[in-house]
Write an enzyme that holds these catalytic residues in place. Structure first.
Site, PDB file in Angstrom:
ATOM      1  N   GLU A 148     -50.800   6.856   5.654  1.00  0.00           N
ATOM      2  CA  GLU A 148     -50.598   7.898   6.660  1.00  0.00           C
ATOM      3  C   GLU A 148     -50.891   9.253   6.027  1.00  0.00           C
ATOM      4  O   GLU A 148     -50.143   9.717   5.166  1.00  0.00           O
ATOM      5  CB  GLU A 148     -49.162   7.873   7.185  1.00  0.00           C
ATOM      6  CG  GLU A 148     -48.865   8.992   8.171  1.00  0.00           C
ATOM      7  CD  GLU A 148     -47.389   9.163   8.486  1.00  0.00           C
ATOM      8  OE1 GLU A 148     -46.994  10.265   8.902  1.00  0.00           O
ATOM      9  OE2 GLU A 148     -46.621   8.196   8.314  1.00  0.00           O
ATOM     10  N   ARG A 162     -51.134  18.203   7.923  1.00  0.00           N
ATOM     11  CA  ARG A 162     -50.382  19.399   7.520  1.00  0.00           C
ATOM     12  C   ARG A 162     -51.224  20.345   6.668  1.00  0.00           C
ATOM     13  O   ARG A 162     -50.729  21.403   6.278  1.00  0.00           O
ATOM     14  CB  ARG A 162     -49.128  18.989   6.731  1.00  0.00           C
ATOM     15  CG  ARG A 162     -48.155  18.144   7.533  1.00  0.00           C
ATOM     16  CD  ARG A 162     -46.908  17.831   6.732  1.00  0.00           C
ATOM     17  NE  ARG A 162     -46.081  16.843   7.401  1.00  0.00           N
ATOM     18  CZ  ARG A 162     -44.926  16.385   6.926  1.00  0.00           C
ATOM     19  NH1 ARG A 162     -44.470  16.863   5.763  1.00  0.00           N
ATOM     20  NH2 ARG A 162     -44.236  15.480   7.580  1.00  0.00           N
ATOM     21  N   LYS A 215     -40.836   5.462  14.811  1.00  0.00           N
ATOM     22  CA  LYS A 215     -40.539   6.152  13.566  1.00  0.00           C
ATOM     23  C   LYS A 215     -39.183   6.839  13.719  1.00  0.00           C
ATOM     24  O   LYS A 215     -38.988   7.625  14.651  1.00  0.00           O
ATOM     25  CB  LYS A 215     -41.641   7.179  13.291  1.00  0.00           C
ATOM     26  CG  LYS A 215     -41.377   8.130  12.137  1.00  0.00           C
ATOM     27  CD  LYS A 215     -42.527   9.119  12.002  1.00  0.00           C
ATOM     28  CE  LYS A 215     -42.275  10.156  10.931  1.00  0.00           C
ATOM     29  NZ  LYS A 215     -43.432  11.052  10.740  1.00  0.00           N
TER      30      LYS A 215
END
Length: 209
Positions: A43, A47, A131
């Site tokens: 993953e 960002r 999640k």
């Protein structure tokens, strides 16, 4: 690799690394080090300005890796992730527009939740693999145990504040299928391009369950 359902991600090992990467040149060797250590599901969080280029490089050069985008917060993020070659998407929370955009893009989505109300909203939208984020701050193991009662059909990938020491405790819970962890790709190791250390951390993570 084509991922048809997000729950497939949990079948490749007990930990999904949560990756923050700044230099595109680091993307391929980092992915290769993780795969060498037995970690295939990656993953890469959106960002940093280089995240999409890193995802594209990993997906192209390391076909044995299953590369996805994390921190997907908008429909535009979902479309950009698809165009970069992602196999799945992860979002810090759940919104209907993001979920719809992922469906339209053909991206299996692992949406984030932190409360019972959010679990209900995500479940109503068709998501039963969620999640749990931020795991440590949102109640950790005690919260996941509490959610198991009213939501026996929902399973989780706790992420946020989990370490190699605490991961086994989370993975022992019946409603936890896999953990997310940033400890596999520590900033100092990536900064120093210490791929041997990353591979060693990946091997340790792969052996947790």
């Amino acid at each position: 690799m084509v991922v048809k359902h997000p729950l497939e991600l949990a079948s490749h090992g007990p930990v999904i690394p949560v990756i923050v990467i700044d230099r595109v040149d680091d993307a391929v060797p980092l992915a290769r080090a993780l795969v060498e250590g037995g970690v295939r599901v990656l993953e890469v969080t959106l960002r940093t300005p280089t995240a999409l280029a890193c995802i594209e490089a990993m997906a192209r050069a390391v076909p044995e890796a299953i590369v996805g985008a994390g921190t997907v917060r908008s429909a535009a993020d979902a479309r950009a992730a698809r165009d970069a070659g992602c196999a799945f998407a992860v979002s810090p929370g759940h919104t209907a527009p993001v979920a719809q955009a992922c469906r339209e893009a053909g991206l299996p989505l692992l949406p984030g939740v932190a409360t019972a109300s959010e679990v209900m909203a995500a479940s109503a939208d068709g998501h039963t693999f969620l999640k749990f984020f931020p795991a440590a701050a949102a109640g950790g193991i005690a919260m996941l145990k509490a959610l198991a009662g009213p939501f026996p059909d929902v399973v989780f990938c706790p992420t946020g504040g989990i370490t190699v020491e605490t991961a086994p405790q989370f993975l022992a819970l019946p409603n936890v299928k896999v953990c997310g962890g940033s400890w596999l790709t520590p900033a100092d190791a990536v900064g120093a391009r210490d791929w041997a250390r990353v591979a060693r951390l990946a091997r340790e993570a792969s052996a947790l369950r």
